[in-house]
Motif scaffolding. Structure first.
Motif, PDB file in Angstrom:
ATOM      1  N   SER A   1      41.209 -14.005  30.184  1.00  0.00           N
ATOM      2  CA  SER A   1      41.754 -12.648  30.310  1.00  0.00           C
ATOM      3  C   SER A   1      42.983 -12.634  31.211  1.00  0.00           C
ATOM      4  N   ASN A   2      42.944 -13.407  32.284  1.00  0.00           N
ATOM      5  CA  ASN A   2      44.099 -13.493  33.179  1.00  0.00           C
ATOM      6  C   ASN A   2      45.299 -14.086  32.460  1.00  0.00           C
ATOM      7  N   LEU A   3      45.059 -15.108  31.657  1.00  0.00           N
ATOM      8  CA  LEU A   3      46.141 -15.729  30.897  1.00  0.00           C
ATOM      9  C   LEU A   3      46.714 -14.742  29.881  1.00  0.00           C
ATOM     10  N   GLU A   4      45.832 -14.002  29.232  1.00  0.00           N
ATOM     11  CA  GLU A   4      46.261 -12.978  28.273  1.00  0.00           C
ATOM     12  C   GLU A   4      47.146 -11.933  28.967  1.00  0.00           C
ATOM     13  N   TRP A   5      46.752 -11.517  30.160  1.00  0.00           N
ATOM     14  CA  TRP A   5      47.531 -10.555  30.931  1.00  0.00           C
ATOM     15  C   TRP A   5      48.924 -11.099  31.228  1.00  0.00           C
ATOM     16  N   LEU A   6      48.998 -12.373  31.633  1.00  0.00           N
ATOM     17  CA  LEU A   6      50.295 -12.986  31.903  1.00  0.00           C
ATOM     18  C   LEU A   6      51.155 -13.035  30.643  1.00  0.00           C
TER      19      LEU A   6
END
Length: 89
Positions: free
Chosen positions: A41-46
């Motif tokens: 999810s953090n990678l998706e946000w980035l």
């Protein structure tokens, strides 16, 4: 402008550090195996926030060959390279 490799870059601290560096105009390569809850999810946000303006290598930091590849990617002169996904993790 600096070229930065962040190991664990999809974790809480790593993704926030990556965001700060990207906002400042630095070239960022993230290495993470996405094994921790929330990392994807953090990678998706980035990716959404910076339109993929960073390189991503999916690998475990204990994999020396892939770590060397991530270092090579982080040293390239390509501005905003497309995400590189290696599914070795």
């Amino acid at each position: 402008m600096k070229k930065v490799l962040i190991t664990g870059g999809a974790g809480f601290i790593g993704c926030n550090y990556a965001a700060r560096l990207l906002q400042a105009g630095h070239e960022v390569t993230i290495l993470d195996n996405l094994s921790r809850r929330g990392a994807a999810s953090n990678l998706e946000w980035l990716e959404k926030s910076f339109e993929g303006g960073f390189a991503f290598v999916r690998a475990d930091v204990r994999d020396a060959d892939t770590l060397l590849l991530a270092i090579a990617v982080s040293k390239t002169k390509i501005k905003n390279p497309p995400n590189l996904r290696l599914n070795k993790a």
